[in-house]
Design an enzyme around this catalytic site. Structure first.
Site, PDB file in Angstrom:
ATOM      1  N   ASP A  37      -9.818   4.495  17.901  1.00 28.88           N
ATOM      2  CA  ASP A  37      -8.512   4.854  18.471  1.00 28.88           C
ATOM      3  C   ASP A  37      -8.017   3.711  19.352  1.00 28.88           C
ATOM      4  O   ASP A  37      -8.813   2.976  19.944  1.00 28.88           O
ATOM      5  CB  ASP A  37      -8.635   6.146  19.303  1.00 28.88           C
ATOM      6  N   ASP A  50      -7.208  -0.943  16.911  1.00 31.63           N
ATOM      7  CA  ASP A  50      -5.819  -0.786  16.465  1.00 31.63           C
ATOM      8  C   ASP A  50      -5.838  -0.899  14.934  1.00 31.63           C
ATOM      9  O   ASP A  50      -6.191  -1.956  14.395  1.00 31.63           O
ATOM     10  CB  ASP A  50      -4.975  -1.906  17.094  1.00 31.63           C
ATOM     11  N   VAL A  51      -5.457   0.182  14.236  1.00 37.56           N
ATOM     12  CA  VAL A  51      -5.552   0.154  12.773  1.00 37.56           C
ATOM     13  C   VAL A  51      -4.541  -0.799  12.144  1.00 37.56           C
ATOM     14  O   VAL A  51      -4.594  -1.044  10.939  1.00 37.56           O
ATOM     15  CB  VAL A  51      -5.425   1.570  12.147  1.00 37.56           C
ATOM     16  N   ASN A  77      -6.578   9.286   9.999  1.00 38.49           N
ATOM     17  CA  ASN A  77      -5.665  10.211  10.670  1.00 38.49           C
ATOM     18  C   ASN A  77      -4.686   9.525  11.628  1.00 38.49           C
ATOM     19  O   ASN A  77      -3.631  10.086  11.925  1.00 38.49           O
ATOM     20  CB  ASN A  77      -6.520  11.252  11.417  1.00 38.49           C
ATOM     21  N   TYR A 142       9.538   7.953   8.714  1.00 38.13           N
ATOM     22  CA  TYR A 142       8.275   8.693   8.812  1.00 38.13           C
ATOM     23  C   TYR A 142       7.934   9.333   7.462  1.00 38.13           C
ATOM     24  O   TYR A 142       6.799   9.253   6.990  1.00 38.13           O
ATOM     25  CB  TYR A 142       8.392   9.758   9.906  1.00 38.13           C
ATOM     26  N   LYS A 146       4.695   8.902   4.856  1.00 37.83           N
ATOM     27  CA  LYS A 146       3.803   9.991   4.436  1.00 37.83           C
ATOM     28  C   LYS A 146       3.851  10.178   2.917  1.00 37.83           C
ATOM     29  O   LYS A 146       2.850  10.549   2.291  1.00 37.83           O
ATOM     30  CB  LYS A 146       4.154  11.275   5.187  1.00 37.83           C
ATOM     31  N   ALA A 175       2.678  20.594  14.127  1.00 36.55           N
ATOM     32  CA  ALA A 175       1.459  21.042  14.797  1.00 36.55           C
ATOM     33  C   ALA A 175       1.587  20.822  16.303  1.00 36.55           C
ATOM     34  O   ALA A 175       2.170  19.827  16.743  1.00 36.55           O
ATOM     35  CB  ALA A 175       0.255  20.282  14.251  1.00 36.55           C
ATOM     36  N   THR A 177       0.509  19.438  19.089  1.00 38.16           N
ATOM     37  CA  THR A 177      -0.369  18.365  19.583  1.00 38.16           C
ATOM     38  C   THR A 177       0.367  17.612  20.690  1.00 38.16           C
ATOM     39  O   THR A 177       1.574  17.796  20.879  1.00 38.16           O
ATOM     40  CB  THR A 177      -0.705  17.365  18.444  1.00 38.16           C
TER      41      THR A 177
HETATM   42  P1  NAD Z   1      -1.397  12.364  18.563  1.00 36.13           P
HETATM   43  O1  NAD Z   1      -0.368  11.392  19.066  1.00 36.13           O
HETATM   44  O2  NAD Z   1      -1.779  13.533  19.398  1.00 36.13           O
HETATM   45  O3  NAD Z   1      -2.718  11.571  18.147  1.00 36.13           O
HETATM   46  C1  NAD Z   1      -2.634  10.372  17.422  1.00 36.13           C
HETATM   47  C2  NAD Z   1      -3.793   9.468  17.821  1.00 36.13           C
HETATM   48  O4  NAD Z   1      -3.694   8.272  17.032  1.00 36.13           O
HETATM   49  C3  NAD Z   1      -3.759   9.049  19.298  1.00 36.13           C
HETATM   50  O5  NAD Z   1      -5.041   9.226  19.886  1.00 36.13           O
HETATM   51  C4  NAD Z   1      -3.367   7.573  19.243  1.00 36.13           C
HETATM   52  O6  NAD Z   1      -3.923   6.800  20.304  1.00 36.13           O
HETATM   53  C5  NAD Z   1      -3.918   7.166  17.888  1.00 36.13           C
HETATM   54  N1  NAD Z   1      -3.237   5.981  17.361  1.00 36.13           N
HETATM   55  C6  NAD Z   1      -1.891   5.759  17.288  1.00 36.13           C
HETATM   56  N2  NAD Z   1      -1.655   4.534  16.797  1.00 36.13           N
HETATM   57  C7  NAD Z   1      -2.869   3.977  16.545  1.00 36.13           C
HETATM   58  C8  NAD Z   1      -3.273   2.710  16.047  1.00 36.13           C
HETATM   59  N3  NAD Z   1      -2.383   1.762  15.732  1.00 36.13           N
HETATM   60  N4  NAD Z   1      -4.597   2.473  15.912  1.00 36.13           N
HETATM   61  C9  NAD Z   1      -5.508   3.412  16.259  1.00 36.13           C
HETATM   62  N5  NAD Z   1      -5.178   4.619  16.754  1.00 36.13           N
HETATM   63  C10 NAD Z   1      -3.875   4.885  16.901  1.00 36.13           C
HETATM   64  O7  NAD Z   1      -0.807  12.851  17.166  1.00 36.13           O
HETATM   65  P2  NAD Z   1      -1.193  14.046  16.162  1.00 36.13           P
HETATM   66  O8  NAD Z   1      -0.054  14.994  16.182  1.00 36.13           O
HETATM   67  O9  NAD Z   1      -2.574  14.520  16.361  1.00 36.13           O
HETATM   68  O10 NAD Z   1      -1.070  13.246  14.777  1.00 36.13           O
HETATM   69  C11 NAD Z   1      -2.192  12.804  14.044  1.00 36.13           C
HETATM   70  C12 NAD Z   1      -1.778  12.607  12.594  1.00 36.13           C
HETATM   71  O11 NAD Z   1      -1.239  13.829  12.104  1.00 36.13           O
HETATM   72  C13 NAD Z   1      -0.704  11.537  12.366  1.00 36.13           C
HETATM   73  O12 NAD Z   1      -1.027  10.810  11.196  1.00 36.13           O
HETATM   74  C14 NAD Z   1       0.550  12.353  12.138  1.00 36.13           C
HETATM   75  O13 NAD Z   1       1.492  11.675  11.319  1.00 36.13           O
HETATM   76  C15 NAD Z   1      -0.022  13.552  11.441  1.00 36.13           C
HETATM   77  N6  NAD Z   1       0.824  14.745  11.486  1.00 36.13           N
HETATM   78  C16 NAD Z   1       1.141  15.318  12.696  1.00 36.13           C
HETATM   79  C17 NAD Z   1       1.950  16.453  12.703  1.00 36.13           C
HETATM   80  C18 NAD Z   1       2.347  17.119  13.987  1.00 36.13           C
HETATM   81  O14 NAD Z   1       3.280  17.945  13.948  1.00 36.13           O
HETATM   82  N7  NAD Z   1       1.686  16.851  15.109  1.00 36.13           N
HETATM   83  C19 NAD Z   1       2.428  16.989  11.502  1.00 36.13           C
HETATM   84  C20 NAD Z   1       2.074  16.380  10.305  1.00 36.13           C
HETATM   85  C21 NAD Z   1       1.270  15.254  10.320  1.00 36.13           C
END
Ligand code: NAD
Length: 247
Positions: A37, A50-51, A77, A142, A146, A175, A177
């Site tokens: 992360d 950093d991915v 993720n 976005y 996806k 979700a 979050t």
């Molecule tokens: P979040 O922001 O709570 O968590 C995302 C995590 O990814 C964080 O810990 C962040 O530090 C890390 N991150 C961001 N950029 C990064 C990078 N360049 N390198 C390494 N780590 C990195 O978000 P979330 O809601 O848990 O989302 C996680 C995944 O779920 C994402 O891919 C998002 O697109 C997907 N998603 C989320 C939702 C939603 O409604 N929350 C819906 C559909 C899909």
């Protein structure tokens, strides 16, 4: 359940939200879990990575594989959001978001492949979104990222059949979050925005991070040995159902 006993898992973006929930569930079911992360503070076995940086990804994957003794499960993720229609973002922003959301998964998978090939229960799970297959307003960039992940999941599942690596994705609806919390905080009327997001989901509530985490664990589990190339909706019915509006 102890279906992950003796297995190792890497979760990107595993320090928050859906990734943190997935990491906790995999650990609970017996896996040795490492988190990659940007900000790994709070994650139990967290590696700063950093991915969008190939060198960092390679170094982190190698460090994890050395520490855990291999990699059986990769949960791709980490992701970031983007708002607006197709004209709203400049080229630099398109490159930045695609670089994290799509190429991030390419980099981690590419680096983990040699280890996954050595596993007899290898699985990759990508976090996709309902935005990959349903048109949402003001999410052009976005959604494109996806949609690419959905196609990439199918292509990877095909390419790695003979490697014995299963590849699937989850497609969450909205979700609850920290990410969505930040979006709501930025809205003019957070309560109205939350109500609108809830109303968009046929179940009338947001998806929980744990529900997505459980779906990720289902797809990653050795018990799901015949499941590859699937996209599992965890969206309260948002993609497939057309209920009458609630009175
Ligand atoms: P979040 O922001 O709570 O968590 C995302 C995590 O990814 C964080 O810990 C962040 O530090 C890390 N991150 C961001 N950029 C990064 C990078 N360049 N390198 C390494 N780590 C990195 O978000 P979330 O809601 O848990 O989302 C996680 C995944 O779920 C994402 O891919 C998002 O697109 C997907 N998603 C989320 C939702 C939603 O409604 N929350 C819906 C559909 C899909």
């Amino acid at each position: 359940m102890t279906d992950f006993a003796g297995l190792t898992a890497v979760v990107t973006g595993g320090a928050s939200g859906i990734g943190a929930a997935a990491a906790a569930i995999l650990a609970d079911r017996g896996a040795d879990v490492a988190v990659l992360d940007l900000d790994p503070a709070g994650a139990e076995r967290g590696f700063r990575c950093d991915v969008s940086d190939d060198g960092e990804v390679r170094a982190a994957i190698e460090a994890v594989a050395a520490q855990l003794g291999g990699i059986d499960v990769l949960v791709n993720n980490a992701g970031i959001g983007a708002a607006g229609d197709v004209a709203a973002n400049d080229d630099a922003e398109w490159h930045r978001v695609l670089d994290v959301n799509v190429l991030g998964m390419v980099r981690t998978t590419r680096a983990a492949l040699p280890y996954l090939r050595r596993s007899s229960t290898a699985a990759v799970v990508n976090t996709c979104s309902v935005a990959a297959w349903a048109g949402l307003p003001n999410r052009a960039l976005y959604s494109a990222s996806k949609g690419a992940i959905l196609a990439l999941t199918l292509a990877m599942a095909t390419d790695h059949l003979d490697d014995g690596i299963r590849v699937n994705c989850v497609c969450p609806g909205t979700a609850d979050t920290p990410w969505v919390g930040r979006l709501l905080d930025a809205a003019d009327d957070p309560a109205a925005e939350r109500a609108a997001l809830r109303a968009r989901q046929p179940m009338g509530r947001l998806v929980t991070a744990a529900e997505v985490g459980h779906a990720i664990a289902y797809l990653a589990s050795p018990l799901s040995g015949s499941t590859t190339g699937t996209a599992l909706a965890v969206d309260g019915g948002m993609y497939g159902l057309r209920p009458r509006p609630r009175a």
